[in-house]
Design a protein around this motif. Structure first.
Motif, PDB file in Angstrom:
ATOM      1  N   CYS A 193      48.681 -13.445 -39.916  1.00 61.49           N
ATOM      2  CA  CYS A 193      49.827 -14.335 -40.082  1.00 61.49           C
ATOM      3  C   CYS A 193      49.331 -15.775 -40.102  1.00 61.49           C
ATOM      4  O   CYS A 193      48.211 -16.052 -39.657  1.00 61.49           O
ATOM      5  N   PRO A 194      50.141 -16.698 -40.604  1.00 59.28           N
ATOM      6  CA  PRO A 194      49.752 -18.112 -40.512  1.00 59.28           C
ATOM      7  C   PRO A 194      49.531 -18.519 -39.059  1.00 59.28           C
ATOM      8  O   PRO A 194      50.051 -17.894 -38.134  1.00 59.28           O
ATOM      9  N   SER A 195      48.762 -19.556 -38.841  1.00 58.67           N
ATOM     10  CA  SER A 195      48.469 -20.021 -37.490  1.00 58.67           C
ATOM     11  C   SER A 195      49.752 -20.285 -36.711  1.00 58.67           C
ATOM     12  O   SER A 195      50.745 -20.782 -37.256  1.00 58.67           O
ATOM     13  N   ASN A 196      49.746 -19.910 -35.440  1.00 56.49           N
ATOM     14  CA  ASN A 196      50.882 -20.085 -34.529  1.00 56.49           C
ATOM     15  C   ASN A 196      52.091 -19.231 -34.918  1.00 56.49           C
ATOM     16  O   ASN A 196      53.220 -19.548 -34.573  1.00 56.49           O
ATOM     17  N   THR A 197      51.835 -18.173 -35.666  1.00 54.50           N
ATOM     18  CA  THR A 197      52.908 -17.274 -36.098  1.00 54.50           C
ATOM     19  C   THR A 197      52.556 -15.850 -35.695  1.00 54.50           C
ATOM     20  O   THR A 197      51.401 -15.432 -35.810  1.00 54.50           O
ATOM     21  N   TRP A 198      53.572 -15.119 -35.231  1.00 59.17           N
ATOM     22  CA  TRP A 198      53.393 -13.717 -34.848  1.00 59.17           C
ATOM     23  C   TRP A 198      54.253 -12.822 -35.717  1.00 59.17           C
ATOM     24  O   TRP A 198      55.344 -13.205 -36.135  1.00 59.17           O
ATOM     25  N   ALA A 199      53.774 -11.633 -35.969  1.00 55.12           N
ATOM     26  CA  ALA A 199      54.585 -10.596 -36.612  1.00 55.12           C
ATOM     27  C   ALA A 199      54.406  -9.319 -35.811  1.00 55.12           C
ATOM     28  O   ALA A 199      53.288  -8.980 -35.417  1.00 55.12           O
ATOM     29  N   ILE A 200      55.492  -8.633 -35.558  1.00 52.54           N
ATOM     30  CA  ILE A 200      55.412  -7.371 -34.835  1.00 52.54           C
ATOM     31  C   ILE A 200      55.937  -6.261 -35.735  1.00 52.54           C
ATOM     32  O   ILE A 200      56.938  -6.439 -36.440  1.00 52.54           O
ATOM     33  N   SER A 201      55.225  -5.157 -35.745  1.00 53.27           N
ATOM     34  CA  SER A 201      55.623  -4.055 -36.623  1.00 53.27           C
ATOM     35  C   SER A 201      55.535  -2.743 -35.875  1.00 53.27           C
ATOM     36  O   SER A 201      54.782  -2.601 -34.906  1.00 53.27           O
TER      37      SER A 201
ATOM     38  N   LEU B  81      65.362  -1.006 -30.900  1.00 48.98           N
ATOM     39  CA  LEU B  81      66.307  -1.959 -31.476  1.00 48.98           C
ATOM     40  C   LEU B  81      67.006  -2.762 -30.388  1.00 48.98           C
ATOM     41  O   LEU B  81      67.211  -3.973 -30.521  1.00 48.98           O
ATOM     42  N   LYS B  82      67.378  -2.116 -29.294  1.00 54.16           N
ATOM     43  CA  LYS B  82      68.030  -2.826 -28.193  1.00 54.16           C
ATOM     44  C   LYS B  82      67.082  -3.834 -27.554  1.00 54.16           C
ATOM     45  O   LYS B  82      67.467  -4.981 -27.267  1.00 54.16           O
ATOM     46  N   LEU B  83      65.842  -3.422 -27.335  1.00 53.31           N
ATOM     47  CA  LEU B  83      64.865  -4.322 -26.733  1.00 53.31           C
ATOM     48  C   LEU B  83      64.649  -5.554 -27.604  1.00 53.31           C
ATOM     49  O   LEU B  83      64.631  -6.695 -27.102  1.00 53.31           O
ATOM     50  N   LEU B  84      64.493  -5.361 -28.896  1.00 53.63           N
ATOM     51  CA  LEU B  84      64.299  -6.487 -29.801  1.00 53.63           C
ATOM     52  C   LEU B  84      65.535  -7.373 -29.859  1.00 53.63           C
ATOM     53  O   LEU B  84      65.434  -8.606 -29.876  1.00 53.63           O
ATOM     54  N   SER B  85      66.717  -6.752 -29.868  1.00 53.55           N
ATOM     55  CA  SER B  85      67.953  -7.523 -29.889  1.00 53.55           C
ATOM     56  C   SER B  85      68.107  -8.357 -28.621  1.00 53.55           C
ATOM     57  O   SER B  85      68.532  -9.528 -28.680  1.00 53.55           O
ATOM     58  N   ASP B  86      67.757  -7.774 -27.482  1.00 56.42           N
ATOM     59  CA  ASP B  86      67.865  -8.506 -26.213  1.00 56.42           C
ATOM     60  C   ASP B  86      67.001  -9.754 -26.202  1.00 56.42           C
ATOM     61  O   ASP B  86      67.300 -10.724 -25.496  1.00 56.42           O
ATOM     62  N   HIS B  87      65.921  -9.745 -26.966  1.00 58.59           N
ATOM     63  CA  HIS B  87      65.012 -10.888 -27.012  1.00 58.59           C
ATOM     64  C   HIS B  87      65.137 -11.675 -28.307  1.00 58.59           C
ATOM     65  O   HIS B  87      64.316 -12.558 -28.584  1.00 58.59           O
ATOM     66  N   ASN B  88      66.160 -11.354 -29.112  1.00 57.82           N
ATOM     67  CA  ASN B  88      66.427 -12.074 -30.360  1.00 57.82           C
ATOM     68  C   ASN B  88      65.188 -12.086 -31.263  1.00 57.82           C
ATOM     69  O   ASN B  88      64.796 -13.118 -31.809  1.00 57.82           O
ATOM     70  N   VAL B  89      64.586 -10.913 -31.415  1.00 57.48           N
ATOM     71  CA  VAL B  89      63.374 -10.769 -32.217  1.00 57.48           C
ATOM     72  C   VAL B  89      63.630  -9.739 -33.313  1.00 57.48           C
ATOM     73  O   VAL B  89      64.282  -8.716 -33.087  1.00 57.48           O
TER      74      VAL B  89
ATOM     75  N   ALA C 297      70.618   1.774 -38.963  1.00 57.85           N
ATOM     76  CA  ALA C 297      70.861   0.816 -37.882  1.00 57.85           C
ATOM     77  C   ALA C 297      69.767  -0.247 -37.844  1.00 57.85           C
ATOM     78  O   ALA C 297      70.037  -1.426 -37.572  1.00 57.85           O
ATOM     79  N   THR C 298      68.541   0.148 -38.121  1.00 60.03           N
ATOM     80  CA  THR C 298      67.428  -0.804 -38.143  1.00 60.03           C
ATOM     81  C   THR C 298      67.635  -1.836 -39.243  1.00 60.03           C
ATOM     82  O   THR C 298      67.462  -3.042 -39.038  1.00 60.03           O
ATOM     83  N   TYR C 299      68.010  -1.357 -40.411  1.00 59.31           N
ATOM     84  CA  TYR C 299      68.259  -2.262 -41.534  1.00 59.31           C
ATOM     85  C   TYR C 299      69.445  -3.186 -41.234  1.00 59.31           C
ATOM     86  O   TYR C 299      69.383  -4.394 -41.469  1.00 59.31           O
ATOM     87  N   ASN C 300      70.518  -2.629 -40.694  1.00 59.18           N
ATOM     88  CA  ASN C 300      71.705  -3.432 -40.394  1.00 59.18           C
ATOM     89  C   ASN C 300      71.434  -4.491 -39.335  1.00 59.18           C
ATOM     90  O   ASN C 300      72.108  -5.525 -39.295  1.00 59.18           O
ATOM     91  N   ALA C 301      70.452  -4.224 -38.461  1.00 60.84           N
ATOM     92  CA  ALA C 301      70.117  -5.196 -37.406  1.00 60.84           C
ATOM     93  C   ALA C 301      69.249  -6.336 -37.932  1.00 60.84           C
ATOM     94  O   ALA C 301      68.898  -7.248 -37.170  1.00 60.84           O
ATOM     95  N   GLY C 302      68.913  -6.299 -39.203  1.00 56.86           N
ATOM     96  CA  GLY C 302      68.182  -7.405 -39.810  1.00 56.86           C
ATOM     97  C   GLY C 302      66.680  -7.265 -39.825  1.00 56.86           C
ATOM     98  O   GLY C 302      65.967  -8.223 -40.139  1.00 56.86           O
ATOM     99  N   HIS C 303      66.181  -6.075 -39.505  1.00 60.09           N
ATOM    100  CA  HIS C 303      64.741  -5.862 -39.519  1.00 60.09           C
ATOM    101  C   HIS C 303      64.258  -5.537 -40.931  1.00 60.09           C
ATOM    102  O   HIS C 303      65.021  -5.034 -41.763  1.00 60.09           O
ATOM    103  N   GLN C 304      62.996  -5.821 -41.196  1.00 63.25           N
ATOM    104  CA  GLN C 304      62.412  -5.488 -42.492  1.00 63.25           C
ATOM    105  C   GLN C 304      61.970  -4.031 -42.481  1.00 63.25           C
ATOM    106  O   GLN C 304      61.397  -3.553 -41.500  1.00 63.25           O
TER     107      GLN C 304
END
Length: 271
Positions: A107-115, A128-136, A159-166
């Motif tokens: 990822c670009p410097s100072n950027t994180w991606a989680i998959s 999905l709940k864990l990520l939503s709780d942390h706005n990630v 549900a994953t798609y509807n939650a805005g995840h790629q």
């Protein structure tokens, strides 16, 4: 039941747009998992396998191939698909390093991606709940056979798609792709893309090869599809955690991981 001839004749070029399927797509708000058998999809159920590749993690049969799909992808390839021999050894992937021009690893410097790989599954809703709780938001690389395996798993993908995840592709079977023929690799991605499309109405442009196993033959096939290959530069090794373990090993390992890669990271986790 074998896949329907109509699906096997589906033009592979249309996988990139997929506007011609006869059945209407469900609305995302009131999604009901489709009858995959009636639609002509192969089974997503694992079966026992034997032989030199019997140790593979997922024992889902390789999906049916179609000459029309193979011919179309070969024709679409911007350069000839290399004639690299199929790798016959399970424990020895055929890749010789990653290519920064074609493979996304950092990822670009100072950027994180989680998959998250290998879903959808029984734990998807917890993630999905864990990520939503942390706005990630993250990227979920999806196995086609899992999408059709259980109705709840298809719903979890929605549900994953509807939650805005790629959503990304992770093949139909989760086998090492350098162990497969060009025809089989193409079938892996067509069926994977078709299954995901039947749920979310989109075809992902990003894929991750199972085990990070890739070579220039796979890169040429992906270029014909228009797919981008995503690897990682940080792996959590969460598959080594014993089932049910919630002890300090996991916490300590996560802290060490973050301290060692604090500037940037493309983190791969198994779902």
């Amino acid at each position: 039941m074998h896949p329907s001839p109509a699906l096997l004749r589906f033009p592979v070029a249309a996988v990139l747009a997929l506007a011609a399927l006869a059945q209407p797509l469900p609305s995302r708000a009131d999604f009901v998992p489709p009858d995959w058998t009636a639609l002509g999809f192969p089974s997503g159920k694992p079966v026992p396998i034997t032989g030199s590749l019997a140790g593979d993690l997922f024992k889902v049969p390789i999906p049916p191939v179609a000459d029309s799909w193979t011919n179309a992808i070969v024709a679409l390839a911007p350069s000839p698909i290399p004639d690299i021999p199929v790798n016959g050894e399970l424990g020895a992937p055929g890749w010789s390093g990653y290519n920064p021009k074609t493979d996304i690893t950092n990822c670009p410097s100072n950027t994180w991606a989680i998959s998250y790989d290998d879903g959808p599954g029984d734990l998807t809703q917890e993630y999905l709940k864990l990520l939503s709780d942390h706005n990630v938001t993250g990227t979920f690389f999806t196995i086609g056979a899992n999408v059709v395996n259980k109705p709840q798993w298809a719903s979890n993908l929605m549900a994953t798609y509807n939650a805005g995840h790629q959503i990304g592709l992770h093949t139909w079977t989760h086998r090492r792709l350098t162990n497969e023929t060009t025809e089989q690799i193409i079938a892996e991605f067509v069926w994977n893309a078709l299954a995901v499309y039947r749920v979310i109405g989109k075809v992902p442009r990003y894929m991750r090869p199972p085990y990070g196993d890739t070579d220039n033959r796979l890169r040429a096939i992906l270029a014909a599809f228009g797919f981008k290959q995503v690897i990682w530069n940080v792996i959590t090794n969460d598959t080594a955690i014993p089932v049910g373990d919630t002890g300090t090993w996991k916490i300590a390992d996560a802290v060490k991981l973050i301290n060692n890669t604090i500037k940037y990271g493309n983190v791969a986790t198994q779902l």
